[in-house]
Write a protein that holds these residues in place. Structure first.
Motif, PDB file in Angstrom:
ATOM      1  N   UNK A 101       0.833  -1.214   0.000  1.00 36.33           N
ATOM      2  CA  UNK A 101       0.000   0.000   0.000  1.00 36.33           C
ATOM      3  C   UNK A 101       0.864   1.260   0.000  1.00 36.33           C
ATOM      4  N   UNK A 102       2.155   1.112  -0.357  1.00 39.56           N
ATOM      5  CA  UNK A 102       3.018   2.275  -0.479  1.00 39.56           C
ATOM      6  C   UNK A 102       3.542   2.813   0.836  1.00 39.56           C
ATOM      7  N   UNK A 103       3.481   2.005   1.898  1.00 41.68           N
ATOM      8  CA  UNK A 103       4.015   2.410   3.200  1.00 41.68           C
ATOM      9  C   UNK A 103       5.266   1.594   3.518  1.00 41.68           C
ATOM     10  N   UNK A 104       6.241   1.688   2.622  1.00 41.78           N
ATOM     11  CA  UNK A 104       7.476   0.933   2.798  1.00 41.78           C
ATOM     12  C   UNK A 104       8.224   1.302   4.076  1.00 41.78           C
ATOM     13  N   UNK A 105       7.953   2.493   4.619  1.00 41.40           N
ATOM     14  CA  UNK A 105       8.582   2.891   5.876  1.00 41.40           C
ATOM     15  C   UNK A 105       8.159   2.009   7.044  1.00 41.40           C
ATOM     16  N   UNK A 106       7.036   1.288   6.892  1.00 45.67           N
ATOM     17  CA  UNK A 106       6.571   0.378   7.929  1.00 45.67           C
ATOM     18  C   UNK A 106       6.741  -1.082   7.515  1.00 45.67           C
ATOM     19  N   UNK A 107       7.622  -1.337   6.568  1.00 44.88           N
ATOM     20  CA  UNK A 107       7.854  -2.694   6.061  1.00 44.88           C
ATOM     21  C   UNK A 107       7.969  -3.691   7.221  1.00 44.88           C
ATOM     22  N   UNK A 288      -0.745   9.203  18.746  1.00 44.53           N
ATOM     23  CA  UNK A 288      -0.220   8.467  17.595  1.00 44.53           C
ATOM     24  C   UNK A 288       1.225   8.890  17.330  1.00 44.53           C
ATOM     25  N   UNK A 289       1.840   8.240  16.370  1.00 42.20           N
ATOM     26  CA  UNK A 289       3.191   8.606  15.950  1.00 42.20           C
ATOM     27  C   UNK A 289       3.331   8.279  14.465  1.00 42.20           C
ATOM     28  N   UNK A 290       4.496   8.537  13.930  1.00 42.47           N
ATOM     29  CA  UNK A 290       4.792   8.224  12.533  1.00 42.47           C
ATOM     30  C   UNK A 290       6.292   8.367  12.346  1.00 42.47           C
ATOM     31  N   UNK A 295       6.502   5.482  -0.351  1.00 45.48           N
ATOM     32  CA  UNK A 295       6.554   6.038  -1.704  1.00 45.48           C
ATOM     33  C   UNK A 295       5.377   6.964  -1.977  1.00 45.48           C
ATOM     34  N   UNK A 296       4.188   6.542  -1.562  1.00 45.24           N
ATOM     35  CA  UNK A 296       2.973   7.301  -1.868  1.00 45.24           C
ATOM     36  C   UNK A 296       3.063   8.742  -1.367  1.00 45.24           C
ATOM     37  N   UNK A 297       3.363   8.904  -0.089  1.00 45.99           N
ATOM     38  CA  UNK A 297       3.330  10.244   0.486  1.00 45.99           C
ATOM     39  C   UNK A 297       4.592  11.040   0.201  1.00 45.99           C
TER      40      UNK A 297
END
Length: 348
Positions: A101-107, A288-290, A295-297
């Motif tokens: 879903x384009x959230x490779x940062x949370x792989x 929350x955090x992040x 890639x998407x954002x």
């Protein structure tokens, strides 16, 4: 292929010009001539910790821009001469639910970091962009918008995307009441981006002297967070708060500033926190955090910044003066991000 990089070989040892090897181009690789690289607090922490293994150099740098000088045979989205930008992720598994879903940062298999990581194919340590060249998989290279100062774009790839994902995921838009805690590398971009999205931005800062800066960046007002009377005036008045403070601190005053169903994103401090359940319960608030961005954002951020003329406020130093940048960064003596001009390294 060889390149010159700034490398450290032991904890707290200086960064010295060193010849390192970049891998030969794979079919999906992009070869980048690095022009500018941001200096992040993560770089400081990594240099204090030292290389991951004895005999392996540490080359920091994970927010950089440059120009494509070569592409692998399977690359179709980039050509020689394209202006590009890269952040702190250069690969991921590509198959887990986050990656798809384009959230490779949370792989779920953990992403490959731009430096201090391990290449997923040959197992080699990744070496960062305090260097004249970098080779990255095309999926993690991004088109840099024209017309923006390249040096000022570099910090968007770490500080910028770190605040952009929560702004987007929270649906910040015209009329959103947005709070920003701290006015450093992340905070000043949160203010600028939030304002461009149409939000009514309030900066919460410990430093009364930063009020003028906050207004210049686009905030509607600034509140001194250590002044209980001022904090009481904003109690229950915000929909979203972006907290960028890196040191441990009490979250309760910021949770109190949220309105019904408001969300506090704690982005700066990654250690343990203590929260009273009632501070969340009353008003159905969320904590929350992040971190970083997929890639998407990331491309979304660059496109938005290109359309609105948004960049970071930077101080540019020659790469050969990296020691000065690191010393001043440790003292928080920067407004708001150091960026290294890598051209000076080519002749080092």
């Amino acid at each position: 292929m060889h390149t010159i990089a700034l490398a450290s070989h032991a904890p707290d040892q200086p960064l010295l010009p060193t010849r390192i090897d970049r891998r030969p181009l794979r079919p999906d690789d992009v070869d980048i001539r690095v022009t500018h690289c941001g200096v992040c607090h993560t770089d400081l922490h990594s240099l204090h910790a030292g290389p991951a293994a004895a005999g392996t150099p540490l080359v920091p740098g994970h927010e950089f821009v440059g120009e494509v000088i070569g592409v692998g045979e399977g690359v179709t989205g980039f050509a020689v001469g394209d202006p590009v930008a890269v952040g702190n992720i250069v690969d991921s598994c590509g198959t887990c639910r986050m990656c798809t879903v384009g959230q490779e940062n949370f792989c779920e298999d953990f992403p490959t970091l731009t430096y201090g990581g391990t290449d997923r194919i040959d197992g080699a340590p990744t070496l960062g962009a305090y260097a004249t060249r970098y080779v990255a998989r095309d999926r993690f290279v991004f088109h840099r918008p024209p017309g923006l100062d390249p040096a000022a774009v570099a910090p968007l790839m770490c500080a910028g995307i770190t605040v952009w994902e929560p702004l987007r995921s929270a649906g910040v838009t015209s009329g959103t009441r947005l709070g920003v805690v701290g006015l450093g590398g992340l905070g000043h971009l949160a203010v600028r981006l939030g304002s461009a999205l149409g939000a009514e931005v309030t900066v919460l800062t410990r430093s009364p002297g930063k009020a003028e800066d906050a207004l210049a960046l686009g905030a509607s007002r600034a509140v001194v967070s250590t002044d209980e009377a001022q904090m009481e005036t904003v109690r229950g008045s915000m929909d979203v708060i972006i907290d960028t403070v890196s040191a441990a601190h009490d979250l309760a005053p910021y949770l109190h500033a949220l309105d019904l169903d408001g969300t506090l994103f704690s982005l700066g401090h990654l250690g343990p926190v203590e929260v009273e359940t009632l501070d969340l319960l009353v008003g159905r608030k969320r904590l929350a955090s992040a971190g970083s961005g997929g890639h998407r954002w990331t491309q979304d951020l660059l496109d938005f910044c290109g359309a609105h003329g948004i960049t970071a406020d930077v101080e540019v130093l020659p790469a050969t003066e990296v020691a000065t940048a690191l010393e001043r960064l440790e003292l928080n003596d920067v407004r708001y991000r150091f960026v290294l001009d890598m051209s000076s390294l080519a002749s080092a």
